[in-house]
Structure formats: structure tokens, C-alpha cells
Design an enzyme around this catalytic site. Structure first.
Site, mmCIF file in Angstrom:
data_model
loop_
_atom_site.group_PDB
_atom_site.id
_atom_site.type_symbol
_atom_site.label_atom_id
_atom_site.label_comp_id
_atom_site.label_asym_id
_atom_site.label_seq_id
_atom_site.Cartn_x
_atom_site.Cartn_y
_atom_site.Cartn_z
ATOM 1 N N GLY A 230 0.767 -1.242 0.000
ATOM 2 C CA GLY A 230 0.000 0.000 0.000
ATOM 3 C C GLY A 230 0.794 1.287 0.000
ATOM 4 N N GLU A 272 4.713 -6.350 2.335
ATOM 5 C CA GLU A 272 4.403 -7.053 1.080
ATOM 6 C C GLU A 272 3.960 -6.008 0.062
ATOM 7 O OE1 GLU A 272 1.489 -9.993 2.398
ATOM 8 O OE2 GLU A 272 -0.068 -8.461 2.403
ATOM 9 N N GLY A 274 3.957 -4.006 -3.502
ATOM 10 C CA GLY A 274 4.073 -4.248 -4.934
ATOM 11 C C GLY A 274 4.439 -2.958 -5.644
ATOM 12 N N ARG A 275 3.499 -2.016 -5.581
ATOM 13 C CA ARG A 275 3.608 -0.760 -6.324
ATOM 14 C C ARG A 275 4.930 -0.023 -6.064
ATOM 15 N NH1 ARG A 275 -1.100 1.637 -7.728
ATOM 16 N NH2 ARG A 275 -2.052 0.475 -6.031
ATOM 17 N N ARG A 310 -5.403 1.365 -15.260
ATOM 18 C CA ARG A 310 -5.644 2.234 -14.112
ATOM 19 C C ARG A 310 -6.352 3.543 -14.468
ATOM 20 N NH1 ARG A 310 -2.325 4.221 -11.253
ATOM 21 N NH2 ARG A 310 -3.297 3.863 -9.254
ATOM 22 N N TYR A 314 -9.800 3.759 -12.522
ATOM 23 C CA TYR A 314 -9.871 4.640 -11.341
ATOM 24 C C TYR A 314 -9.740 6.108 -11.700
ATOM 25 C CZ TYR A 314 -7.693 0.308 -9.416
ATOM 26 O OH TYR A 314 -7.343 -0.977 -9.095
ATOM 27 N N CYS A 341 -13.796 -0.477 -27.866
ATOM 28 C CA CYS A 341 -15.136 0.091 -28.026
ATOM 29 C C CYS A 341 -15.721 0.349 -26.645
ATOM 30 C CB CYS A 341 -16.004 -0.852 -28.831
ATOM 31 S SG CYS A 341 -15.377 -1.064 -30.488
ATOM 32 N N GLU A 342 -15.079 1.203 -25.925
ATOM 33 C CA GLU A 342 -15.423 1.575 -24.543
ATOM 34 C C GLU A 342 -14.964 3.006 -24.423
ATOM 35 O OE1 GLU A 342 -16.467 0.813 -21.523
ATOM 36 O OE2 GLU A 342 -17.143 -1.193 -22.081
HETATM 37 C C1 LIG Z 1 -2.376 -5.825 -3.579
HETATM 38 C C2 LIG Z 1 -1.821 -6.302 -2.309
HETATM 39 C C3 LIG Z 1 -0.521 -5.944 -1.938
HETATM 40 C C4 LIG Z 1 0.327 -4.990 -2.713
HETATM 41 O O1 LIG Z 1 -0.243 -3.737 -2.775
HETATM 42 P P1 LIG Z 1 0.609 -2.490 -3.342
HETATM 43 O O2 LIG Z 1 -0.389 -1.383 -3.335
HETATM 44 O O3 LIG Z 1 1.018 -2.891 -4.718
HETATM 45 O O4 LIG Z 1 1.747 -2.299 -2.436
HETATM 46 C C5 LIG Z 1 -0.023 -6.485 -0.776
HETATM 47 N N1 LIG Z 1 -0.756 -7.335 -0.028
HETATM 48 C C6 LIG Z 1 -1.994 -7.694 -0.352
HETATM 49 C C7 LIG Z 1 -2.737 -8.610 0.522
HETATM 50 C C8 LIG Z 1 -2.572 -7.183 -1.493
HETATM 51 O O5 LIG Z 1 -3.827 -7.525 -1.805
#
Ligand SMILES: *Cc1c(COP(=O)(O)O)cnc(C)c1O
Length: 421
Positions: A230, A272, A274-275, A310, A314, A341-342
Site C-alpha cells: 500500500g 508485502e 508491490g507498487r 488504471r 480509477y 469500443c469503450e
Molecule cells: C495488492 C496487495 C498488496 C500490494 O499492494 P501495493 O499497493 O502494490 O503495495 C499487498 N498485499 C496484499 C494482501 C494485497 O492484496
């Protein structure tokens, strides 16, 4: 003029396009490694600190191999993601399963790989016990409810489908202890794409308070706290990145006050994310196909929301650079569109850009997480290739583009001959 840097010049990207037709995603290995090291260093005070890369952000085994070499684990939430981890050669506590509404075969595969299983619901304790047997180590996902305000993508924690309530999680530790589980973790994730650094310190405080409470009520010393994903990234040129050193210092202070002072150290910290790990270091490279002038001006690209959803999903801002036109005035206003076509298939609405013409190269920034991976095949659109820009400047294709044959692979056209109507 607000701008963002690119890891390649116009000449370099033109050369890459000679061998790899647009659209494609390209990831910058050097920047990914540097960012991984910065992140690890920021938390080096915590012994056992580990980032489990949320593989859904960019599920490519080559990227995972790079991140693994930097000491990262993998966070999975499906059978396919666990399988990817396995094929990269990962096992044991390199893997965290944080899923929800989880099927039994997913728990089974996680257990077979020795992964850390993070339960989303109190009912999953019995479910895992009956279907696959409880492992020695279990983590549980906490939903703090009204203790915490949510943010835009995830919403208010009380409305979120994730995690145990406060009462349930205390009961969960009691049940698991009685069933013989030996090692315990705790997890929470209540934000997505959050740029407020204090938010993550507050989240740690909520978890640390709970860890103290669990110790007092059950005698369990929780061994690791997973602070989730997050952490946001500066999509807009004027946005400021989360200051990881500030976050780390804030969390360290709380660790001393709550974990060490109560005699329940050591506690390993996990994330954990990602982004924040790959997002800023991936680019969608595309070309202008048509310029259309009606009531507005439209720049139609050879990429569409299949390649990056995205903005359409969003209304998210993604910065757009036009290599070779960096110094031209932003004199024209365009809706930058794909070919679906959106009508919401737009990368930008009313964006001021230099005057564009067909075949101009456009680079859409911050597509390195939740970009290629979110794509779908609606309207028969195909997913693009993924390339890795190596540290030595060479380019490796790490996923080929889909073909029409891939698109039709699940249909049996031969059977059509025997199908009478
Ligand atoms: C999507 C997700 C992440 C990663 O979220 P980011 O916004 O990419 O950091 C981590 N843990 C869980 C459980 C998720 O669903």
C-alpha cells in the site's frame, strides 16, 4: 514544465522499437535494484526484516529473480502465483500466502511449498485444519475496523472484506495455540497507494499494541508483523514519494517503546509491497496511430486499456512523455485514447501535450506495477510483450506479446464441425 525522467533517450528507444514493435512494457533493472537496496537499508536495524514482493503487481519470473537476488521474498494470493514462486525456485519462508476466500488446493500448495500461510478469516482455522492440516507457523490478517480510516482504493476497513475483527483475532491465537501451532505472525493492510508517510507509522502502532495485548491475554510472543503493501508512488510530477527513512525511524521508536519495553522482542518486520517496488520503474511504450479532431482532439494510440487499466478504472493519473519533444511547448489539449469500443478507454483526458502526429512515440510512466498484469482480452485485444532494460543497457524480452493463436487457444474450432444447430 513538470516532467519525469526516462532511463532511455529518443535514439535508444527507437533502436529498441526496431526489434520490439510497440506497444510494450519495459522495466529498468538498475533502478529496481537501487530502490530495493534503499528500502532494505532503511530497515536494516530490524533483524529478519523482509519485503515479500506482491507478485500480482508484475507477475513476471524474471523480475522476481532480480528481486530475489536482492533478498526479497514473494507474496502470493492464488495457485498460479504460488506456482510462479515454485518455478522461480522459491520455497519455505521466502513465500507468504496472503489470499482471501481461499480454496483448499491453494492452502495445500502453500503448505507443500512450506510457505507462510496468512489466514484471512477465523473460519479458515478449521478449514485449513480439516483440509490440509495446520502448519507450525501461522499468520493472521487483522482488520482494525474503526481504529483506522481507510483510503480511496480500499475504503473504510469496516467495509473491507479482509481480515479478522479484534475479538476474532485474540480468539484465533487461543484456538491455534490449543491446536499446537508453534510460531505466530500478524498482518494488516488497510491502504492502497497511500503517500502519507505517517499512515504507515500509525499502522505499525496499531499492530504493536495488538501484539502486546495478545501477549498479555494468551502468552503468545508473536514473531513477525507484516505491515502489508500500500505504499504509494508519486504518479504526478508534483507528488512526493513516501520517505522510507522517516517511516523506518518512526517505526523503530515504537518498536523500542512497545516491543522491547514489554520484553517481547525480537519481532521481525515484513512488508508485502508491490507498487512501491516496481511501479515507477516500468514504462508503457506506445505510438500514436491517429490524430482525430472533432469536438475535441484525440490522440489514438496502438496501446489501449488492456495494457494499462488504471486510468480507465480509477481515473488514475499517469504521466506521459513524448521523447524528442521534451522541449516543445505543451500547447495542445488531447484525450489520449486506446482502440477499445469503450469510451473510458483513455490514458488521459484533456492532457496538455506538445503537438502530436502519427508515429510519435509516447511513454506512459509508472506502469511497472498493476500495469501489464491487470490487462484483459476484452474486445479481442492482446496483451503486449514485457522487456527488461538490463544494467548494461541491453534489452531482454521477458515475456512475448500474445498472438491471435493465444486468444483462440481455449476454443475448439474442430468441434464446431460436429456441432449441429
Ligand atoms: C495488492 C496487495 C498488496 C500490494 O499492494 P501495493 O499497493 O502494490 O503495495 C499487498 N498485499 C496484499 C494482501 C494485497 O492484496
Amino acid at each position: 514544465m513538470a516532467s519525469k525522467n526516462l532511463p532511455f533517450s529518443k535514439e535508444q528507444i527507437e533502436k529498441i522499437i526496431e526489434n520490439h514493435p510497440t506497444p510494450f512494457h519495459i522495466y529498468d533493472e538498475k533502478a529496481i535494484r537501487e530502490n530495493a537496496r534503499y528500502f532494505k537499508n532503511a530497515f536494516s536495524w530490524n533483524k529478519g526484516f523482509k519485503e515479500y514482493y506482491a507478485i500480482k503487481a508484475a507477475p513476471n519470473p524474471y523480475l522476481m529473480k532480480v528481486l530475489r537476488e536482492e533478498g526479497f521474498g514473494i507474496d502470493c494470493s492464488s495457485v498460479a502465483e504460488l506456482e510462479l514462486a515454485k518455478r522461480v525456485g522459491m520455497s519455505g519462508d521466502e513465500i507468504m500466502l496472503t489470499s482471501n476466500d481461499t480454496p483448499a488446493n491453494e492452502f495445500q500448495l502453500a503448505k507443500d511449498l512450506g510457505a507462510i500461510i496468512n489466514l484471512d478469516d477465523i473460519a479458515h482455522i478449521d478449514f485449513v485444519d480439516k483440509n490440509v492440516g495446520l502448519p507450525d507457523t501461522i499468520c493472521m490478517r487483522y482488520n482494525p475496523g474503526d481504529l483506522k480510516e481507510g483510503n480511496l482504493i480500499i475504503g473504510h476497513p469496516e467495509d473491507a472484506k479482509y481480515g479478522f475483527t479484534h475479538e476474532q483475532i485474540i480468539e484465533g491465537y487461543q484456538i491455534l495455540k490449543a491446536k499446537g501451532v508453534k510460531h505466530f505472525g500478524i498482518h494488516t493492510m488497510v491502504a492502497s497507494n497511500e503517500l502519507d508517510s505517517d499512515y504507515f507509522i500509525e499502522t505499525a502502532e496499531i499492530l504493536f499494541n495488538l501484539i502486546v495485548e495478545v501477549y498479555e491475554k494468551t502468552g503468545i510472543k508473536i514473531e513477525f508483523a507484516n505491515l502489508g503493501g500500500g505504499i504509494g508512488i508519486p504518479y504526478k510530477p508534483e507528488d512526493k514519494a513516501v520517505d522510507l527513512e522517516y517511516v523506518s525511524a518512526g517505526i523503530k521508536k515504537l518498536y523500542e517503546e512497545k516491543i522491547e519495553a514489554n520484553g517481547i522482542a525480537p519481532l521481525k518486520l515484513f512488508f508485502e509491497l508491490g507498487r512501491a517496488i516496481t511501479g515507477p520503474y516500468g514504462y508503457l511504450v506506445t505510438k500514436v496511430r491517429h490524430i482525430k479532431n472533432t469536438y475535441k482532439s484525440f490522440a489514438g494510440l496502438d496501446a489501449c486499456m488492456v495494457n494499462l487499466m488504471r486510468p480507465a478504472l480509477y481515473g488514475a493519473y499517469h504521466h506521459i512523455s513524448v521523447p524528442g519533444k521534451e522541449n516543445e511547448p505543451l500547447s495542445e489539449k488531447y484525450d489520449v485514447t486506446g482502440s477499445l469500443c469503450e469510451n473510458n478507454d483513455k490514458f488521459a483526458i484533456g492532457r496538455m501535450l506538445p503537438e502530436l502526429e502519427p508515429n510519435d512515440i509516447l511513454v506512459i510512466h509508472d506502469a511497472g506495477a498493476h500495469g501489464h498484469s491487470m490487462g484483459f482480452n476484452y474486445n479481442g485485444k492482446l496483451k503486449s510483450a514485457e522487456l527488461l532494460l538490463r544494467e548494461n543497457g541491453e534489452v531482454t524480452q521477458i515475456r512475448r506479446a500474445e498472438t491471435i493463436k493465444d486468444y483462440f487457444a481455449t476454443l475448439d474450432f474442430e468441434g464446431l464441425n460436429d456441432f449441429s444447430v
